[in-house]
Design a protein around this motif. Structure first.
Motif, mmCIF file in Angstrom:
data_model
loop_
_atom_site.group_PDB
_atom_site.id
_atom_site.type_symbol
_atom_site.label_atom_id
_atom_site.label_comp_id
_atom_site.label_asym_id
_atom_site.label_seq_id
_atom_site.Cartn_x
_atom_site.Cartn_y
_atom_site.Cartn_z
ATOM 1 N N ARG A 39 0.852 -1.186 0.000
ATOM 2 C CA ARG A 39 0.000 0.000 0.000
ATOM 3 C C ARG A 39 0.888 1.236 0.000
ATOM 4 O O ARG A 39 1.858 1.316 0.766
ATOM 5 N N VAL A 40 0.543 2.202 -0.840
ATOM 6 C CA VAL A 40 1.288 3.453 -0.937
ATOM 7 C C VAL A 40 0.326 4.595 -0.635
ATOM 8 O O VAL A 40 -0.735 4.698 -1.258
ATOM 9 N N SER A 41 0.682 5.432 0.335
ATOM 10 C CA SER A 41 -0.111 6.619 0.666
ATOM 11 C C SER A 41 0.685 7.852 0.287
ATOM 12 O O SER A 41 1.810 8.041 0.766
ATOM 13 N N ILE A 42 0.097 8.673 -0.577
ATOM 14 C CA ILE A 42 0.732 9.923 -0.979
ATOM 15 C C ILE A 42 -0.129 11.048 -0.424
ATOM 16 O O ILE A 42 -1.264 11.253 -0.856
ATOM 17 N N SER A 43 0.412 11.744 0.563
ATOM 18 C CA SER A 43 -0.288 12.833 1.224
ATOM 19 C C SER A 43 0.189 14.148 0.617
ATOM 20 O O SER A 43 1.390 14.397 0.529
ATOM 21 N N VAL A 44 -0.751 14.973 0.182
ATOM 22 C CA VAL A 44 -0.438 16.245 -0.455
ATOM 23 C C VAL A 44 -0.619 17.357 0.572
ATOM 24 O O VAL A 44 -1.652 17.438 1.230
ATOM 25 N N THR A 45 0.404 18.198 0.734
ATOM 26 C CA THR A 45 0.316 19.311 1.671
ATOM 27 C C THR A 45 0.012 20.609 0.928
ATOM 28 O O THR A 45 0.403 20.785 -0.232
ATOM 29 N N ASP A 46 -0.683 21.491 1.599
ATOM 30 C CA ASP A 46 -1.122 22.746 0.992
ATOM 31 C C ASP A 46 0.025 23.736 0.862
ATOM 32 O O ASP A 46 0.887 23.838 1.725
ATOM 33 N N VAL A 47 0.009 24.461 -0.246
ATOM 34 C CA VAL A 47 0.927 25.564 -0.501
ATOM 35 C C VAL A 47 0.039 26.772 -0.770
ATOM 36 O O VAL A 47 -1.047 26.641 -1.331
ATOM 37 N N ASN A 48 0.491 27.931 -0.384
ATOM 38 C CA ASN A 48 -0.322 29.134 -0.587
ATOM 39 C C ASN A 48 -0.311 29.508 -2.069
ATOM 40 O O ASN A 48 0.455 30.354 -2.501
#
Length: 186
Positions: free
Chosen positions: A86-95
Protein backbone atom coordinates in the motif's frame (compact mmCIF):
# COMPACT_ATOMS: atom_id res chain seq x y z
CA UNK A 1 4.94 3.28 2.04
CA UNK A 2 3.96 6.80 3.05
CA UNK A 3 5.18 10.07 1.62
CA UNK A 4 4.15 13.71 2.12
CA UNK A 5 4.68 16.07 -0.79
CA UNK A 6 3.80 19.75 -1.28
CA UNK A 7 1.23 20.42 -3.98
CA UNK A 8 3.79 22.44 -5.97
CA UNK A 9 6.24 19.54 -6.43
CA UNK A 10 7.44 19.72 -10.07
CA UNK A 11 6.02 17.40 -12.72
CA UNK A 12 8.54 14.62 -13.43
CA UNK A 13 9.66 14.36 -9.80
CA UNK A 14 10.09 10.90 -8.30
CA UNK A 15 7.88 10.82 -5.21
CA UNK A 16 9.05 7.45 -3.90
CA UNK A 17 10.32 4.06 -5.01
CA UNK A 18 8.81 0.75 -4.02
CA UNK A 19 11.35 -2.05 -3.68
CA UNK A 20 10.91 -5.79 -3.64
CA UNK A 21 13.50 -8.54 -3.68
CA UNK A 22 13.28 -12.09 -4.95
CA UNK A 23 16.11 -14.54 -4.13
CA UNK A 24 15.39 -16.71 -7.19
CA UNK A 25 17.89 -16.80 -10.05
CA UNK A 26 17.32 -15.58 -13.60
CA UNK A 27 13.89 -14.52 -14.81
CA UNK A 28 12.24 -16.09 -11.75
CA UNK A 29 13.98 -13.45 -9.64
CA UNK A 30 13.28 -10.49 -11.97
CA UNK A 31 10.66 -8.24 -10.38
CA UNK A 32 8.26 -6.02 -12.33
CA UNK A 33 6.00 -3.45 -10.70
CA UNK A 34 2.45 -2.47 -11.65
CA UNK A 35 -0.72 -0.88 -10.31
CA UNK A 36 -3.21 -3.78 -10.05
CA UNK A 37 -6.08 -1.32 -9.61
CA UNK A 38 -5.88 2.44 -10.04
CA UNK A 39 -8.52 5.11 -10.50
CA UNK A 40 -8.63 7.07 -13.74
CA UNK A 41 -7.82 10.22 -11.77
CA UNK A 42 -4.71 8.72 -10.14
CA UNK A 43 -3.54 7.10 -13.38
CA UNK A 44 -3.45 10.58 -14.95
CA UNK A 45 -1.29 11.90 -12.09
CA UNK A 46 1.16 9.11 -11.24
CA UNK A 47 3.40 6.88 -13.34
CA UNK A 48 4.94 3.66 -12.01
CA UNK A 49 8.19 2.59 -13.67
CA UNK A 50 7.77 -1.21 -14.15
CA UNK A 51 11.47 -2.10 -13.72
CA UNK A 52 12.46 0.22 -10.85
CA UNK A 53 9.27 0.72 -8.82
CA UNK A 54 9.70 4.52 -8.98
CA UNK A 55 6.48 6.50 -8.79
CA UNK A 56 6.77 9.80 -10.64
CA UNK A 57 4.45 12.75 -11.06
CA UNK A 58 3.02 13.27 -14.57
CA UNK A 59 0.56 16.08 -13.76
CA UNK A 60 0.47 18.88 -11.20
CA UNK A 61 -1.02 18.09 -7.81
CA UNK A 62 -3.72 20.30 -6.31
CA UNK A 63 -4.35 20.07 -2.56
CA UNK A 64 -7.78 21.63 -3.01
CA UNK A 65 -8.69 18.84 -5.46
CA UNK A 66 -7.36 15.92 -3.36
CA UNK A 67 -5.10 15.77 -0.32
CA UNK A 68 -4.52 12.00 -0.16
CA UNK A 69 -3.98 9.24 -2.71
CA UNK A 70 -4.06 5.59 -1.65
CA UNK A 71 -2.46 3.30 -4.24
CA UNK A 72 -1.59 -0.38 -4.37
CA UNK A 73 1.59 -1.54 -6.09
CA UNK A 74 2.07 -5.14 -7.17
CA UNK A 75 5.56 -6.64 -7.39
CA UNK A 76 5.53 -9.74 -9.60
CA UNK A 77 8.46 -12.03 -10.43
CA UNK A 78 9.07 -13.94 -13.67
CA UNK A 79 7.60 -17.08 -12.13
CA UNK A 80 4.19 -15.41 -11.60
CA UNK A 81 4.51 -14.99 -7.84
CA UNK A 82 3.47 -11.58 -6.54
CA UNK A 83 2.88 -9.44 -3.52
CA UNK A 84 1.34 -6.01 -3.03
CA UNK A 85 2.17 -2.94 -0.98
CA UNK A 86 0.00 0.00 0.00
CA UNK A 87 1.29 3.45 -0.94
CA UNK A 88 -0.11 6.62 0.67
CA UNK A 89 0.73 9.92 -0.98
CA UNK A 90 -0.29 12.83 1.22
CA UNK A 91 -0.44 16.25 -0.46
CA UNK A 92 0.32 19.31 1.67
CA UNK A 93 -1.12 22.75 0.99
CA UNK A 94 0.93 25.56 -0.50
CA UNK A 95 -0.32 29.13 -0.59
CA UNK A 96 -1.21 29.08 -4.29
CA UNK A 97 -4.68 30.65 -4.27
CA UNK A 98 -5.24 34.37 -3.82
CA UNK A 99 -8.31 35.50 -1.89
CA UNK A 100 -11.35 36.25 -4.03
CA UNK A 101 -13.75 39.12 -3.33
CA UNK A 102 -17.21 39.24 -4.84
CA UNK A 103 -19.72 42.02 -4.32
CA UNK A 104 -23.02 40.40 -3.41
CA UNK A 105 -24.95 43.65 -3.18
CA UNK A 106 -24.07 47.35 -3.30
CA UNK A 107 -25.78 50.71 -3.32
CA UNK A 108 -24.98 52.91 -6.29
CA UNK A 109 -26.27 55.97 -4.39
CA UNK A 110 -26.61 56.88 -0.75
CA UNK A 111 -28.21 59.94 0.79
CA UNK A 112 -25.92 62.34 2.61
CA UNK A 113 -28.21 62.13 5.63
CA UNK A 114 -27.77 58.35 5.95
CA UNK A 115 -27.01 57.39 9.54
CA UNK A 116 -23.53 56.11 10.44
CA UNK A 117 -23.56 52.31 10.20
CA UNK A 118 -25.65 52.24 7.01
CA UNK A 119 -24.68 49.22 4.90
CA UNK A 120 -23.35 50.32 1.50
CA UNK A 121 -22.13 46.94 0.21
CA UNK A 122 -22.05 43.26 1.16
CA UNK A 123 -18.90 41.37 0.16
CA UNK A 124 -18.15 37.66 0.05
CA UNK A 125 -14.47 36.87 0.61
CA UNK A 126 -12.93 33.41 0.29
CA UNK A 127 -9.62 31.64 -0.26
CA UNK A 128 -9.44 28.03 -1.43
CA UNK A 129 -6.26 27.30 0.55
CA UNK A 130 -6.41 25.68 3.97
CA UNK A 131 -5.12 26.67 7.40
CA UNK A 132 -3.35 30.01 7.68
CA UNK A 133 -2.99 30.08 3.88
CA UNK A 134 -6.77 30.35 3.63
CA UNK A 135 -7.42 32.79 6.48
CA UNK A 136 -8.36 36.12 4.95
CA UNK A 137 -8.09 39.60 6.45
CA UNK A 138 -9.79 42.55 4.77
CA UNK A 139 -9.05 46.25 4.98
CA UNK A 140 -10.28 49.46 3.39
CA UNK A 141 -8.29 52.19 1.74
CA UNK A 142 -7.61 55.21 3.92
CA UNK A 143 -9.38 58.56 3.94
CA UNK A 144 -12.84 57.22 3.19
CA UNK A 145 -15.84 57.65 5.49
CA UNK A 146 -16.51 53.90 5.54
CA UNK A 147 -15.44 50.91 7.64
CA UNK A 148 -15.61 47.14 7.32
CA UNK A 149 -17.68 44.97 9.62
CA UNK A 150 -17.60 41.20 9.62
CA UNK A 151 -21.14 40.02 8.87
CA UNK A 152 -20.69 36.22 8.85
CA UNK A 153 -17.78 33.81 8.38
CA UNK A 154 -16.90 34.82 4.81
CA UNK A 155 -18.97 38.00 4.55
CA UNK A 156 -18.10 41.62 5.23
CA UNK A 157 -20.26 44.74 5.16
CA UNK A 158 -18.98 48.11 4.03
CA UNK A 159 -20.80 50.63 6.23
CA UNK A 160 -20.72 54.37 6.67
CA UNK A 161 -18.37 55.39 9.47
CA UNK A 162 -19.73 58.93 9.84
CA UNK A 163 -22.22 61.29 8.27
CA UNK A 164 -21.60 62.08 4.61
CA UNK A 165 -21.45 65.57 3.12
CA UNK A 166 -22.22 65.81 -0.60
CA UNK A 167 -20.75 69.30 -0.79
CA UNK A 168 -17.37 67.94 0.41
CA UNK A 169 -17.40 64.84 -1.78
CA UNK A 170 -20.12 63.74 -4.18
CA UNK A 171 -18.64 60.29 -4.80
CA UNK A 172 -16.09 57.86 -3.38
CA UNK A 173 -13.99 55.13 -4.87
CA UNK A 174 -13.60 52.52 -2.15
CA UNK A 175 -10.86 49.91 -2.38
CA UNK A 176 -11.17 46.73 -0.32
CA UNK A 177 -7.98 44.74 0.09
CA UNK A 178 -8.05 41.04 1.02
CA UNK A 179 -4.85 39.29 2.12
CA UNK A 180 -4.42 35.71 3.27
CA UNK A 181 -2.26 34.43 6.12
CA UNK A 182 0.29 32.70 3.89
CA UNK A 183 3.95 33.57 3.75
CA UNK A 184 4.24 35.48 1.56
CA UNK A 185 0.64 36.63 1.72
CA UNK A 186 -1.43 36.75 -1.44
Amino acid sequence: YTVRVPEDVPVGSTLLSVTATDPDDGTNGAVLYSFPEISDKASNIFHLEPKTGAITLVRNLDFEEADLYELRVRAKDGGSLSNTARVSISVTDVNDNAPEISVRSALSEISEDAAPGTVVALLHVQDRDSGANGEVRCSLGESVPFRLERALDDYYSVVTARELDRERASEYNVTVRAADGGSPAL
